[in-house]
Write an enzyme that holds these catalytic residues in place. Structure first.
Site, PDB file in Angstrom:
ATOM      1  N   TYR A  11       0.843  -1.197   0.000  1.00 11.11           N
ATOM      2  CA  TYR A  11       0.000   0.000   0.000  1.00 11.11           C
ATOM      3  C   TYR A  11       0.882   1.251   0.000  1.00 11.11           C
ATOM      4  CZ  TYR A  11      -3.687  -3.320   1.175  1.00 11.11           C
ATOM      5  OH  TYR A  11      -4.560  -4.382   1.153  1.00 11.11           O
ATOM      6  N   ASN A  38     -12.624  -0.764  -5.235  1.00  4.73           N
ATOM      7  CA  ASN A  38     -12.476  -1.223  -6.616  1.00  4.73           C
ATOM      8  C   ASN A  38     -13.647  -2.138  -6.966  1.00  4.73           C
ATOM      9  OD1 ASN A  38     -11.648  -2.303  -9.078  1.00  4.73           O
ATOM     10  ND2 ASN A  38     -10.106  -3.625  -8.160  1.00  4.73           N
ATOM     11  N   CYS A  67      -6.370  -5.535  -7.679  1.00  6.00           N
ATOM     12  CA  CYS A  67      -6.064  -5.101  -6.309  1.00  6.00           C
ATOM     13  C   CYS A  67      -5.553  -6.246  -5.427  1.00  6.00           C
ATOM     14  CB  CYS A  67      -7.278  -4.437  -5.672  1.00  6.00           C
ATOM     15  SG  CYS A  67      -7.549  -2.763  -6.294  1.00  6.00           S
ATOM     16  N   HIS A  68      -5.740  -7.482  -5.873  1.00  3.63           N
ATOM     17  CA  HIS A  68      -5.190  -8.605  -5.100  1.00  3.63           C
ATOM     18  C   HIS A  68      -3.660  -8.550  -5.072  1.00  3.63           C
ATOM     19  CE1 HIS A  68      -5.315 -10.120  -9.273  1.00  3.63           C
ATOM     20  NE2 HIS A  68      -4.234 -10.820  -8.930  1.00  3.63           N
ATOM     21  N   GLU A 122      -0.723 -16.611 -10.230  1.00  2.00           N
ATOM     22  CA  GLU A 122       0.206 -15.730 -10.944  1.00  2.00           C
ATOM     23  C   GLU A 122       1.655 -16.156 -10.770  1.00  2.00           C
ATOM     24  OE1 GLU A 122      -0.420 -11.551 -10.448  1.00  2.00           O
ATOM     25  OE2 GLU A 122      -2.560 -11.705 -10.881  1.00  2.00           O
TER      26      GLU A 122
END
Length: 155
Positions: free
Chosen positions: A94, A117, A125-126, A151
């Site tokens: 953040y 979001n 945003c993850h 990912e």
């Protein structure tokens, strides 16, 4: 096709619902989220978005091309743009996002913007995490960990 509508379908992570205004994706609802009452129908935008989400979840897509529309403050838009710039398979804190948008010290506000979001997965945003840990996510912490794992596996 006029008016906002929703299309719900099964993905590798459960039921996902995509809202469209006929021109762009306006919201994505992850499994277990409450859905708004609206007509359920597929259009070109929801079809493209569902195809891209499926490709993303299987590791074949690293970036989304479907048009999106999300209304927010200038600060929120800056945060969401910075979030979209986080590379696939990577994370940012953040605080790093706050620095990126020229607002050092605004890490809590970044967290709030991420929480607002309406287009998760597509606006990833993850990928935003606290300094120590995983943090929260609209679809729940377990889903956030699963997305980050997908990912890392396909990076």
């Amino acid at each position: 096709m006029q008016g906002e509508h929703i299309h719900t379908y099964m993905t590798a992570i459960g039921m996902v619902s995509i809202c469209s205004d006929g021109h762009s994706v306006t919201a994505v609802y992850l499994p277990c989220e409450n859905l708004p009452a609206m007509e359920d129908r597929e259009d070109d935008i929801t079809s493209q978005a569902s195809e891209e989400i499926d490709e993303y979840l299987s590791g074949r897509r690293k970036k989304f091309d479907v048009p999106v529309y999300q209304d927010g403050t200038e600060f929120q838009m800056d945060v969401w743009d910075a979030v979209c710039a986080i590379p696939y398979g990577k994370t940012a804190t953040y605080g790093e996002i706050a620095e990126t948008i020229g607002r050092p010290g605004a890490s809590r506000a970044v967290g709030t913007a991420c929480g607002l979001n309406r287009i998760p997965l597509i606006i990833p945003c993850h990928r935003v995490v606290p300094k120590d840990g995983t943090g929260n996510y609209a679809g729940g912490r377990a889903l956030k960990i699963r997305l980050l794992t997908i990912e890392k596996e396909y990076r």
